[in-house]
Design a protein around this motif. Structure first.
Motif, PDB file in Angstrom:
ATOM      1  N   GLN A   9     -33.486 -36.233 -31.177  1.00 47.22           N
ATOM      2  CA  GLN A   9     -32.502 -35.569 -30.317  1.00 47.22           C
ATOM      3  C   GLN A   9     -32.231 -34.171 -30.872  1.00 47.22           C
ATOM      4  OE1 GLN A   9     -31.069 -36.902 -27.547  1.00 47.22           O
ATOM      5  NE2 GLN A   9     -31.948 -38.962 -27.730  1.00 47.22           N
ATOM      6  N   ALA A  10     -32.278 -33.173 -30.011  1.00 43.41           N
ATOM      7  CA  ALA A  10     -32.023 -31.803 -30.466  1.00 43.41           C
ATOM      8  C   ALA A  10     -31.243 -31.053 -29.395  1.00 43.41           C
ATOM      9  CB  ALA A  10     -33.323 -31.076 -30.772  1.00 43.41           C
ATOM     10  N   GLN A  11     -30.436 -30.111 -29.854  1.00 45.03           N
ATOM     11  CA  GLN A  11     -29.651 -29.285 -28.931  1.00 45.03           C
ATOM     12  C   GLN A  11     -29.694 -27.838 -29.389  1.00 45.03           C
ATOM     13  OE1 GLN A  11     -25.653 -30.409 -27.268  1.00 45.03           O
ATOM     14  NE2 GLN A  11     -24.967 -28.691 -28.503  1.00 45.03           N
ATOM     15  N   ILE A  12     -29.861 -26.956 -28.418  1.00 45.56           N
ATOM     16  CA  ILE A  12     -29.816 -25.519 -28.691  1.00 45.56           C
ATOM     17  C   ILE A  12     -28.792 -24.886 -27.761  1.00 45.56           C
ATOM     18  CG2 ILE A  12     -32.206 -25.363 -29.512  1.00 45.56           C
ATOM     19  CD1 ILE A  12     -32.991 -24.338 -26.755  1.00 45.56           C
ATOM     20  N   CYS A  13     -28.437 -23.663 -28.071  1.00 41.62           N
ATOM     21  CA  CYS A  13     -27.512 -22.921 -27.218  1.00 41.62           C
ATOM     22  C   CYS A  13     -28.304 -22.141 -26.160  1.00 41.62           C
ATOM     23  CB  CYS A  13     -26.676 -21.960 -28.053  1.00 41.62           C
ATOM     24  SG  CYS A  13     -25.702 -22.779 -29.346  1.00 41.62           S
ATOM     25  N   ALA A  14     -27.676 -21.864 -25.066  1.00 45.58           N
ATOM     26  CA  ALA A  14     -28.324 -21.061 -24.019  1.00 45.58           C
ATOM     27  C   ALA A  14     -28.777 -19.731 -24.607  1.00 45.58           C
ATOM     28  CB  ALA A  14     -27.365 -20.834 -22.857  1.00 45.58           C
ATOM     29  N   GLY A  15     -30.045 -19.384 -24.342  1.00 46.45           N
ATOM     30  CA  GLY A  15     -30.610 -18.151 -24.874  1.00 46.45           C
ATOM     31  C   GLY A  15     -31.393 -18.351 -26.156  1.00 46.45           C
ATOM     32  N   GLN A  16     -31.270 -19.537 -26.790  1.00 47.74           N
ATOM     33  CA  GLN A  16     -32.021 -19.834 -27.997  1.00 47.74           C
ATOM     34  C   GLN A  16     -33.301 -20.593 -27.646  1.00 47.74           C
ATOM     35  OE1 GLN A  16     -29.310 -22.041 -30.500  1.00 47.74           O
ATOM     36  NE2 GLN A  16     -28.307 -20.189 -31.269  1.00 47.74           N
ATOM     37  N   THR A  17     -34.215 -20.757 -28.629  1.00 44.69           N
ATOM     38  CA  THR A  17     -35.441 -21.508 -28.448  1.00 44.69           C
ATOM     39  C   THR A  17     -35.570 -22.560 -29.548  1.00 44.69           C
ATOM     40  OG1 THR A  17     -36.708 -19.870 -29.707  1.00 44.69           O
ATOM     41  CG2 THR A  17     -36.643 -19.615 -27.303  1.00 44.69           C
ATOM     42  N   TYR A  18     -36.344 -23.598 -29.254  1.00 44.72           N
ATOM     43  CA  TYR A  18     -36.578 -24.686 -30.208  1.00 44.72           C
ATOM     44  C   TYR A  18     -38.087 -24.817 -30.408  1.00 44.72           C
ATOM     45  CZ  TYR A  18     -36.105 -29.273 -32.423  1.00 44.72           C
ATOM     46  OH  TYR A  18     -36.151 -30.329 -33.300  1.00 44.72           O
ATOM     47  N   TRP A  19     -38.531 -24.757 -31.683  1.00 47.90           N
ATOM     48  CA  TRP A  19     -39.956 -24.821 -31.987  1.00 47.90           C
ATOM     49  C   TRP A  19     -40.375 -26.274 -32.160  1.00 47.90           C
ATOM     50  CZ3 TRP A  19     -43.405 -21.140 -31.462  1.00 47.90           C
ATOM     51  CH2 TRP A  19     -44.692 -21.326 -31.988  1.00 47.90           C
ATOM     52  N   PHE A  20     -41.346 -26.716 -31.339  1.00 54.98           N
ATOM     53  CA  PHE A  20     -41.757 -28.118 -31.371  1.00 54.98           C
ATOM     54  C   PHE A  20     -43.247 -28.209 -31.073  1.00 54.98           C
ATOM     55  CE2 PHE A  20     -42.373 -32.181 -29.005  1.00 54.98           C
ATOM     56  CZ  PHE A  20     -42.104 -33.055 -30.041  1.00 54.98           C
ATOM     57  N   ASN A  21     -43.995 -28.718 -32.041  1.00 57.49           N
ATOM     58  CA  ASN A  21     -45.432 -28.980 -31.867  1.00 57.49           C
ATOM     59  C   ASN A  21     -46.166 -27.740 -31.350  1.00 57.49           C
ATOM     60  OD1 ASN A  21     -47.696 -30.682 -32.023  1.00 57.49           O
ATOM     61  ND2 ASN A  21     -47.582 -31.164 -29.841  1.00 57.49           N
ATOM     62  N   GLY A  22     -45.835 -26.593 -31.935  1.00 57.84           N
ATOM     63  CA  GLY A  22     -46.522 -25.363 -31.562  1.00 57.84           C
ATOM     64  C   GLY A  22     -46.009 -24.707 -30.307  1.00 57.84           C
TER      65      GLY A  22
ATOM     66  N   THR B 196     -24.519 -24.893 -22.564  1.00 59.34           N
ATOM     67  CA  THR B 196     -24.165 -23.660 -21.862  1.00 59.34           C
ATOM     68  C   THR B 196     -23.094 -22.897 -22.634  1.00 59.34           C
ATOM     69  OG1 THR B 196     -22.515 -24.843 -20.550  1.00 59.34           O
ATOM     70  CG2 THR B 196     -24.720 -24.644 -19.619  1.00 59.34           C
ATOM     71  N   ILE B 197     -22.985 -21.623 -22.326  1.00 62.28           N
ATOM     72  CA  ILE B 197     -21.923 -20.798 -22.912  1.00 62.28           C
ATOM     73  C   ILE B 197     -20.614 -21.133 -22.207  1.00 62.28           C
ATOM     74  CG2 ILE B 197     -21.080 -18.446 -23.234  1.00 62.28           C
ATOM     75  CD1 ILE B 197     -23.932 -17.500 -23.439  1.00 62.28           C
ATOM     76  N   LEU B 198     -19.642 -21.581 -22.970  1.00 64.01           N
ATOM     77  CA  LEU B 198     -18.362 -21.950 -22.397  1.00 64.01           C
ATOM     78  C   LEU B 198     -17.569 -20.683 -22.065  1.00 64.01           C
ATOM     79  CD1 LEU B 198     -17.358 -24.883 -24.790  1.00 64.01           C
ATOM     80  CD2 LEU B 198     -18.488 -25.020 -22.571  1.00 64.01           C
ATOM     81  N   THR B 199     -17.008 -20.669 -20.871  1.00 61.09           N
ATOM     82  CA  THR B 199     -16.201 -19.533 -20.440  1.00 61.09           C
ATOM     83  C   THR B 199     -14.808 -20.027 -20.082  1.00 61.09           C
ATOM     84  OG1 THR B 199     -18.155 -18.391 -19.574  1.00 61.09           O
ATOM     85  CG2 THR B 199     -16.017 -17.635 -18.794  1.00 61.09           C
TER      86      THR B 199
ATOM     87  N   SER C 292     -17.450 -26.196 -30.570  1.00 61.36           N
ATOM     88  CA  SER C 292     -17.707 -27.297 -31.498  1.00 61.36           C
ATOM     89  C   SER C 292     -19.202 -27.584 -31.623  1.00 61.36           C
ATOM     90  CB  SER C 292     -16.970 -28.557 -31.021  1.00 61.36           C
ATOM     91  OG  SER C 292     -17.382 -28.902 -29.712  1.00 61.36           O
ATOM     92  N   GLY C 293     -19.991 -27.199 -30.607  1.00 58.87           N
ATOM     93  CA  GLY C 293     -21.433 -27.390 -30.663  1.00 58.87           C
ATOM     94  C   GLY C 293     -22.164 -26.254 -31.341  1.00 58.87           C
ATOM     95  N   GLY C 294     -21.417 -25.261 -31.828  1.00 60.40           N
ATOM     96  CA  GLY C 294     -22.035 -24.136 -32.528  1.00 60.40           C
ATOM     97  C   GLY C 294     -22.502 -23.020 -31.619  1.00 60.40           C
ATOM     98  N   CYS C 295     -22.175 -23.103 -30.331  1.00 60.13           N
ATOM     99  CA  CYS C 295     -22.610 -22.076 -29.380  1.00 60.13           C
ATOM    100  C   CYS C 295     -21.465 -21.109 -29.101  1.00 60.13           C
ATOM    101  CB  CYS C 295     -23.080 -22.721 -28.076  1.00 60.13           C
ATOM    102  SG  CYS C 295     -24.488 -23.852 -28.290  1.00 60.13           S
ATOM    103  N   ASP C 296     -21.840 -19.967 -28.500  1.00 58.64           N
ATOM    104  CA  ASP C 296     -20.833 -18.981 -28.165  1.00 58.64           C
ATOM    105  C   ASP C 296     -19.888 -19.521 -27.095  1.00 58.64           C
ATOM    106  OD1 ASP C 296     -21.823 -17.197 -29.945  1.00 58.64           O
ATOM    107  OD2 ASP C 296     -22.978 -16.043 -28.490  1.00 58.64           O
ATOM    108  N   SER C 297     -18.625 -19.187 -27.247  1.00 60.27           N
ATOM    109  CA  SER C 297     -17.606 -19.528 -26.266  1.00 60.27           C
ATOM    110  C   SER C 297     -16.859 -18.248 -25.939  1.00 60.27           C
ATOM    111  CB  SER C 297     -16.656 -20.596 -26.833  1.00 60.27           C
ATOM    112  OG  SER C 297     -15.601 -20.845 -25.928  1.00 60.27           O
ATOM    113  N   LEU C 298     -16.875 -17.852 -24.660  1.00 56.52           N
ATOM    114  CA  LEU C 298     -16.274 -16.590 -24.236  1.00 56.52           C
ATOM    115  C   LEU C 298     -14.902 -16.861 -23.619  1.00 56.52           C
ATOM    116  CD1 LEU C 298     -16.569 -13.521 -23.823  1.00 56.52           C
ATOM    117  CD2 LEU C 298     -17.600 -14.015 -21.601  1.00 56.52           C
ATOM    118  N   VAL C 299     -13.891 -16.233 -24.183  1.00 58.62           N
ATOM    119  CA  VAL C 299     -12.521 -16.353 -23.675  1.00 58.62           C
ATOM    120  C   VAL C 299     -12.113 -14.999 -23.087  1.00 58.62           C
ATOM    121  CG1 VAL C 299     -10.133 -16.893 -24.235  1.00 58.62           C
ATOM    122  CG2 VAL C 299     -11.985 -18.082 -25.422  1.00 58.62           C
ATOM    123  N   THR C 300     -11.687 -15.020 -21.832  1.00 64.04           N
ATOM    124  CA  THR C 300     -11.247 -13.802 -21.155  1.00 64.04           C
ATOM    125  C   THR C 300      -9.750 -13.903 -20.874  1.00 64.04           C
ATOM    126  OG1 THR C 300     -13.424 -13.511 -20.121  1.00 64.04           O
ATOM    127  CG2 THR C 300     -11.579 -12.315 -19.158  1.00 64.04           C
ATOM    128  N   LEU C 301      -9.010 -12.925 -21.353  1.00 60.88           N
ATOM    129  CA  LEU C 301      -7.551 -12.909 -21.186  1.00 60.88           C
ATOM    130  C   LEU C 301      -7.158 -11.811 -20.205  1.00 60.88           C
ATOM    131  CD1 LEU C 301      -4.577 -13.570 -22.053  1.00 60.88           C
ATOM    132  CD2 LEU C 301      -4.887 -11.845 -23.840  1.00 60.88           C
TER     133      LEU C 301
END
Length: 226
Positions: free
Chosen positions: A64-77, A108-111, A144-153
Motif C-alpha cells: 500500500q502506498a500513498q503520494i500527494c497530488a503532483g508527486q510521483t511514485y517509482w515502482f518497477n521502473g 488531494t490537496i485539502l482546501t 495529517s497525510g503529509g500533503c499540502d493543505s491550503l487555507v484561505t481566510l
C-alpha cells in the motif's frame, strides 16, 4: 563361489516452484515430499531411488502506498502519478515467481475556506501573522497525510461607528438621553455595540435656550392689537 551383490540406494534432492511439475520415473509430481522408486540395477538387483522433493511457493506481496497530488511514485521502473493497482513480476532467490501487487492512492490537496471578522483596531492571528486589514489571505499547511493543505481566510474589518445628533430645546423642557435627564447645554457621549459587536459612539450636542420674559409698555386709544 557365491557373490552377494548389494542393492544400491540413491538419494535425490529436487526443487520446483509452485505450479510446476517434476518427472520422476514417469510420475509428474507437484507436491513436496519423499518419493521412492525401486528399479533394477545392471546386476539385476533392486536399485532404490529416494527422491526428496521441495516445492517453493510463488510469493505475492501486497504493498500500500500513498503520494500527494503532483508527486510521483517509482515502482518497477515506472514513475507513477495516477491512483490504481500495479503489478510487478520478479523472481525469488529460488528462481520462482514473486509478484508485488501495489495499490497506489493519490491524496488531494485539502482546501479550507475561512471567514472571520474583527472590529477596527483589533487584530487577527493567521499563519503566524497578525492581521488588521480586511482582505483575503492564504496559508499552506501540512495535512495529517503529509500533503499540502491550503487555507484561505477572508477577513472583514467592521468600522467603529460614530453617530452625532444636534438637538435644541428650551429651558424647562429637559431631554432624556441614555437614561440621563439633561437640562444643560453640552456635549454628551454614549457607548453602544453594533450588530457586529463593535464599539459604536453616539454623541449628543445639546443646546438649551433660556426662557425669557418680555414686557411691553404701550399706550393705546380704543383697541390695541398684541
Amino acid at each position: 563361489t557365491l557373490a552377494i551383490l548389494p542393492n544400491p540406494s540413491t538419494d535425490l534432492q529436487a526443487e520446483i516452484c509452485d505450479g510446476e511439475t517434476y518427472d520422476f520415473q514417469g510420475d509428474l509430481l507437484t507436491a513436496a515430499g519423499s518419493y521412492t522408486e525401486v528399479l533394477t540395477s545392471w546386476t539385476g538387483c533392486d536399485s532404490t531411488v529416494n527422491l526428496y522433493l521441495t516445492v517453493h511457493p510463488q510469493v505475492t506481496t501486497p504493498v500500500q502506498a500513498q503520494i500527494c497530488a503532483g508527486q510521483t511514485y517509482w515502482f518497477n521502473g515506472q514513475s507513477l502519478s495516477t491512483p490504481g493497482s500495479y503489478t510487478a513480476n520478479l523472481q525469488t532467490s529460488e528462481g520462482c515467481d514473486s509478484t508485488i501487487q501495489l495499490t497506489l492512492s493519490v491524496a488531494t490537496i485539502l482546501t479550507t475556506d475561512l471567514d472571520a471578522a474583527i472590529c477596527a483596531g483589533e487584530q487577527y492571528a493567521f499563519g503566524g501573522n497578525t492581521l488588521s486589514n480586511a482582505g483575503t489571505y492564504a496559508d499552506t499547511l501540512t495535512s495529517s497525510g503529509g500533503c499540502d493543505s491550503l487555507v484561505t481566510l477572508t477577513l472583514t474589518v467592521h468600522p467603529m461607528s460614530t453617530e452625532e445628533t444636534y438637538l435644541e430645546t428650551c429651558a424647562g423642557a429637559p431631554v432624556v438621553f441614555e437614561g440621563d435627564t439633561l437640562t444643560v447645554s453640552g456635549t454628551y457621549p454614549a457607548q453602544f455595540q453594533t450588530v457586529s459587536g463593535c464599539d459604536s459612539t453616539a454623541i449628543l450636542y445639546l443646546t438649551v435656550h433660556p426662557a425669557y420674559d418680555q414686557i411691553d409698555i404701550v399706550q393705546a386709544c380704543d383697541v390695541y392689537t398684541w
